[in-house]
Motif scaffolding. Structure first.
Motif, PDB file in Angstrom:
ATOM      1  N   ALA A  30       0.755  -1.316  -0.126  1.00  0.00           N
ATOM      2  CA  ALA A  30       0.198  -0.105   0.006  1.00  0.00           C
ATOM      3  C   ALA A  30       0.808   1.170  -0.122  1.00  0.00           C
ATOM      4  CB  ALA A  30      -1.037   0.075   1.276  1.00  0.00           C
ATOM      5  N   GLY A  31       2.144   1.118  -0.114  1.00  0.00           N
ATOM      6  CA  GLY A  31       3.203   2.138   0.047  1.00  0.00           C
ATOM      7  C   GLY A  31       3.144   2.972   1.182  1.00  0.00           C
ATOM      8  N   LEU A  32       3.002   2.074   2.436  1.00  0.00           N
ATOM      9  CA  LEU A  32       3.078   2.906   3.680  1.00  0.00           C
ATOM     10  C   LEU A  32       4.588   2.588   4.299  1.00  0.00           C
ATOM     11  CD1 LEU A  32      -0.304   1.877   5.247  1.00  0.00           C
ATOM     12  CD2 LEU A  32       0.172   4.052   4.423  1.00  0.00           C
ATOM     13  N   LYS A  33       4.857   3.287   5.064  1.00  0.00           N
ATOM     14  CA  LYS A  33       6.321   3.131   5.784  1.00  0.00           C
ATOM     15  C   LYS A  33       5.885   2.404   7.082  1.00  0.00           C
ATOM     16  CE  LYS A  33       8.223   7.636   4.564  1.00  0.00           C
ATOM     17  NZ  LYS A  33       8.649   8.769   5.092  1.00  0.00           N
ATOM     18  N   ALA A  34       6.165   1.219   7.142  1.00  0.00           N
ATOM     19  CA  ALA A  34       5.717   0.153   8.113  1.00  0.00           C
ATOM     20  C   ALA A  34       6.902  -0.532   8.711  1.00  0.00           C
ATOM     21  CB  ALA A  34       5.004  -0.799   7.646  1.00  0.00           C
ATOM     22  N   ILE A  35       6.652  -0.485  10.200  1.00  0.00           N
ATOM     23  CA  ILE A  35       7.781  -0.683  11.044  1.00  0.00           C
ATOM     24  C   ILE A  35       7.140  -2.126  11.879  1.00  0.00           C
ATOM     25  CG2 ILE A  35       9.020  -0.380  13.465  1.00  0.00           C
ATOM     26  CD1 ILE A  35       9.356   2.273  12.326  1.00  0.00           C
ATOM     27  N   GLY A  36       7.983  -3.165  12.034  1.00  0.00           N
ATOM     28  CA  GLY A  36       7.752  -4.172  13.063  1.00  0.00           C
ATOM     29  C   GLY A  36       8.570  -4.424  14.107  1.00  0.00           C
ATOM     30  N   LEU A  37       8.114  -5.089  15.122  1.00  0.00           N
ATOM     31  CA  LEU A  37       9.176  -4.790  16.174  1.00  0.00           C
ATOM     32  C   LEU A  37       9.022  -6.098  17.082  1.00  0.00           C
ATOM     33  CD1 LEU A  37       9.384  -1.186  18.033  1.00  0.00           C
ATOM     34  CD2 LEU A  37      10.721  -2.221  15.747  1.00  0.00           C
ATOM     35  N   LYS A  38       9.653  -7.140  17.329  1.00  0.00           N
ATOM     36  CA  LYS A  38       9.699  -8.166  18.230  1.00  0.00           C
ATOM     37  C   LYS A  38      10.715  -7.732  19.286  1.00  0.00           C
ATOM     38  CE  LYS A  38       8.562 -12.531  19.210  1.00  0.00           C
ATOM     39  NZ  LYS A  38       7.245 -13.093  19.327  1.00  0.00           N
ATOM     40  N   PRO A  39      10.285  -6.826  20.646  1.00  0.00           N
ATOM     41  CA  PRO A  39      11.064  -6.628  21.509  1.00  0.00           C
ATOM     42  C   PRO A  39      11.777  -7.561  22.278  1.00  0.00           C
ATOM     43  CG  PRO A  39       8.892  -5.960  21.998  1.00  0.00           C
ATOM     44  CD  PRO A  39       8.882  -6.372  20.693  1.00  0.00           C
ATOM     45  N   ILE A  40      11.161  -8.710  22.468  1.00  0.00           N
ATOM     46  CA  ILE A  40      11.902 -10.038  23.178  1.00  0.00           C
ATOM     47  C   ILE A  40      11.474 -11.056  22.418  1.00  0.00           C
ATOM     48  CG2 ILE A  40       9.836 -10.122  24.954  1.00  0.00           C
ATOM     49  CD1 ILE A  40      11.908 -10.964  26.856  1.00  0.00           C
ATOM     50  N   ALA A  41      12.498 -11.893  22.246  1.00  0.00           N
ATOM     51  CA  ALA A  41      12.401 -13.197  21.687  1.00  0.00           C
ATOM     52  C   ALA A  41      13.219 -14.446  22.550  1.00  0.00           C
ATOM     53  CB  ALA A  41      12.488 -13.256  20.285  1.00  0.00           C
ATOM     54  N   ALA A  42      12.424 -15.635  22.602  1.00  0.00           N
ATOM     55  CA  ALA A  42      13.389 -16.802  23.364  1.00  0.00           C
ATOM     56  C   ALA A  42      13.108 -17.874  22.475  1.00  0.00           C
ATOM     57  CB  ALA A  42      12.453 -17.309  24.477  1.00  0.00           C
ATOM     58  N   GLY A  43      14.321 -18.212  21.927  1.00  0.00           N
ATOM     59  CA  GLY A  43      14.535 -19.317  20.829  1.00  0.00           C
ATOM     60  C   GLY A  43      15.299 -18.632  19.864  1.00  0.00           C
ATOM     61  N   ALA A  44      16.475 -18.907  19.619  1.00  0.00           N
ATOM     62  CA  ALA A  44      17.666 -18.207  18.550  1.00  0.00           C
ATOM     63  C   ALA A  44      18.598 -19.419  18.302  1.00  0.00           C
ATOM     64  CB  ALA A  44      17.940 -16.934  19.156  1.00  0.00           C
ATOM     65  N   ASP A  45      19.016 -18.921  17.099  1.00  0.00           N
ATOM     66  CA  ASP A  45      20.234 -19.581  16.533  1.00  0.00           C
ATOM     67  C   ASP A  45      21.385 -18.606  16.333  1.00  0.00           C
ATOM     68  OD1 ASP A  45      19.009 -22.355  16.129  1.00  0.00           O
ATOM     69  OD2 ASP A  45      18.034 -21.378  14.577  1.00  0.00           O
ATOM     70  N   ARG A  46      22.752 -19.198  16.278  1.00  0.00           N
ATOM     71  CA  ARG A  46      23.837 -18.214  16.195  1.00  0.00           C
ATOM     72  C   ARG A  46      23.986 -17.941  14.561  1.00  0.00           C
ATOM     73  NH1 ARG A  46      25.811 -16.050  20.465  1.00  0.00           N
ATOM     74  NH2 ARG A  46      25.663 -16.978  22.451  1.00  0.00           N
ATOM     75  N   VAL A  47      24.133 -16.887  14.116  1.00  0.00           N
ATOM     76  CA  VAL A  47      24.244 -16.619  13.022  1.00  0.00           C
ATOM     77  C   VAL A  47      25.442 -15.505  12.758  1.00  0.00           C
ATOM     78  CG1 VAL A  47      23.488 -15.771  10.626  1.00  0.00           C
ATOM     79  CG2 VAL A  47      21.689 -16.725  12.161  1.00  0.00           C
ATOM     80  N   GLU A  48      26.527 -16.009  12.234  1.00  0.00           N
ATOM     81  CA  GLU A  48      27.715 -15.439  12.225  1.00  0.00           C
ATOM     82  C   GLU A  48      28.170 -14.895  13.621  1.00  0.00           C
ATOM     83  OE1 GLU A  48      27.400 -12.440   9.254  1.00  0.00           O
ATOM     84  OE2 GLU A  48      27.470 -13.850   7.489  1.00  0.00           O
ATOM     85  N   GLY A  49      28.272 -15.573  14.658  1.00  0.00           N
ATOM     86  CA  GLY A  49      28.155 -15.419  16.087  1.00  0.00           C
ATOM     87  C   GLY A  49      27.204 -14.653  16.889  1.00  0.00           C
ATOM     88  N   ASN A  50      26.098 -14.070  16.149  1.00  0.00           N
ATOM     89  CA  ASN A  50      25.125 -13.311  16.817  1.00  0.00           C
ATOM     90  C   ASN A  50      23.862 -14.234  16.927  1.00  0.00           C
ATOM     91  OD1 ASN A  50      26.756 -10.838  16.948  1.00  0.00           O
ATOM     92  ND2 ASN A  50      26.398 -10.860  14.615  1.00  0.00           N
ATOM     93  N   LEU A  51      23.069 -13.987  17.889  1.00  0.00           N
ATOM     94  CA  LEU A  51      21.807 -14.812  18.251  1.00  0.00           C
ATOM     95  C   LEU A  51      20.792 -14.104  17.261  1.00  0.00           C
ATOM     96  CD1 LEU A  51      21.733 -15.439  22.185  1.00  0.00           C
ATOM     97  CD2 LEU A  51      21.867 -17.150  20.167  1.00  0.00           C
ATOM     98  N   ARG A  52      20.002 -15.139  16.568  1.00  0.00           N
ATOM     99  CA  ARG A  52      18.860 -14.502  15.597  1.00  0.00           C
ATOM    100  C   ARG A  52      17.878 -15.340  15.861  1.00  0.00           C
ATOM    101  NH1 ARG A  52      21.633 -10.526  15.960  1.00  0.00           N
ATOM    102  NH2 ARG A  52      22.886  -9.494  14.225  1.00  0.00           N
ATOM    103  N   ASN A  53      16.509 -14.584  15.968  1.00  0.00           N
ATOM    104  CA  ASN A  53      15.290 -15.351  16.146  1.00  0.00           C
ATOM    105  C   ASN A  53      14.486 -15.303  14.784  1.00  0.00           C
ATOM    106  OD1 ASN A  53      12.126 -14.602  16.641  1.00  0.00           O
ATOM    107  ND2 ASN A  53      12.922 -16.183  18.180  1.00  0.00           N
ATOM    108  N   ASP A  54      14.210 -16.517  14.307  1.00  0.00           N
ATOM    109  CA  ASP A  54      13.288 -16.569  13.155  1.00  0.00           C
ATOM    110  C   ASP A  54      12.260 -15.628  13.071  1.00  0.00           C
ATOM    111  OD1 ASP A  54      15.194 -18.639  12.404  1.00  0.00           O
ATOM    112  OD2 ASP A  54      13.856 -20.315  12.793  1.00  0.00           O
ATOM    113  N   ASP A  55      11.380 -15.547  14.124  1.00  0.00           N
ATOM    114  CA  ASP A  55      10.350 -14.639  13.810  1.00  0.00           C
ATOM    115  C   ASP A  55      10.575 -13.250  13.666  1.00  0.00           C
ATOM    116  OD1 ASP A  55       8.526 -16.803  14.125  1.00  0.00           O
ATOM    117  OD2 ASP A  55       7.989 -16.337  16.135  1.00  0.00           O
ATOM    118  N   ALA A  56      11.859 -12.864  14.272  1.00  0.00           N
ATOM    119  CA  ALA A  56      12.276 -11.513  14.388  1.00  0.00           C
ATOM    120  C   ALA A  56      12.765 -11.350  12.975  1.00  0.00           C
ATOM    121  CB  ALA A  56      13.210 -11.241  15.449  1.00  0.00           C
ATOM    122  N   LEU A  57      13.398 -12.136  12.462  1.00  0.00           N
ATOM    123  CA  LEU A  57      14.126 -11.987  10.958  1.00  0.00           C
ATOM    124  C   LEU A  57      13.123 -11.963  10.019  1.00  0.00           C
ATOM    125  CD1 LEU A  57      16.923 -14.569  11.276  1.00  0.00           C
ATOM    126  CD2 LEU A  57      17.146 -12.224  11.082  1.00  0.00           C
TER     127      LEU A  57
END
Length: 225
Positions: A30-57
């Motif tokens: 729709a051409g909107l400036k949209a922001i999505g946040l996941k302020p806290i997430a439990a359950g993550a894998d290490r990607v290049e040494g950093n924890l990353r949660n699938d939902d947050a990605l």
């Protein structure tokens, strides 16, 4: 005018991320400036040494406003368990005020729509005294409640709606999320919830095999907000 919502579910795996990502993609179309946040997430894998949660990605990728991962998901915990327990095992203290600060800082970024996705259900503990619902209460955003239509959803949905109202927040509406197989007496359960909850039913999400099938559903859902 900015629109901001807190997205919660009646329990874990209700479909919060599915709804959040779908709405963000609809906003992008729709051409909107949209922001999505996941302020806290439990359950993550290490990607290049950093924890990353699938939902947050997924949320980061779906947002039309590009943010660093740390802005989308400032608190990421490795084990896929209750956040307060995961934090305790990592020797960390997560507080409502800290999460609120992260969220408000990121929302200084210009936007038309912001979706803040919770973790699990409404009363998820952050520590031994505070709940994630306290963050939603401090933010004061209207709430979108995602209902996974399965046996037990009537009780969970009604209790969640009552808790949101008790916290003084507006329930903007609820979304019925259907699994691969419809629950027995689906239509009757849907009608019961519609009659028992004062907030509007924003939309029903059928099981979609492809993203193309779901686009129209989320475009309509966005318009209902």
């Amino acid at each position: 005018m900015k629109k901001r919502f807190f997205v919660t579910g009646i329990d874990t795996d209700a479909g919060k991320t599915y709804v959040t990502v779908g709405l963000l993609k609809a906003a992008k179309r729709a051409g909107l400036k949209a922001i999505g946040l996941k302020p806290i997430a439990a359950g993550a894998d290490r990607v290049e040494g950093n924890l990353r949660n699938d939902d947050a990605l997924l949320i980061q990728q779906a947002s039309s406003v590009k943010l660093a991962y740390e802005q989308v998901n400032p608190v990421v915990l490795e084990e896929a368990i209750a956040p307060h327990i995961a934090a305790m095992k990592e020797g960390r203290l997560v507080t409502a005020s800290r999460l609120e600060g992260f969220i408000k800082g990121t929302l200084l970024t210009p936007h038309d729509l912001a979706l803040v996705e919770g973790a699990g259900g409404w009363r998820v503990p952050l520590n031994d005294r505070e709940f994630l619902s306290g963050v939603a209460k401090s933010l004061g955003f209207p709430v979108i409640m995602v209902v996974n239509m399965k046996l037990g959803c009537l009780n969970h949905t009604i209790l969640t709606a009552e808790a949101i109202a008790r916290d003084g927040l507006v329930l903007a509406g609820w979304v019925a999320n259907t699994g691969a197989e419809k629950m027995p007496c689906y239509e009757e359960n849907l009608a019961s919830l519609a009659g028992m909850i004062s907030a509007p039913l924003l939309g029903t999400l059928p099981w979609c095999e492809s993203e193309l099938d779901s686009q129209q559903v989320f475009d309509e859902l966005l318009l209902a907000l």
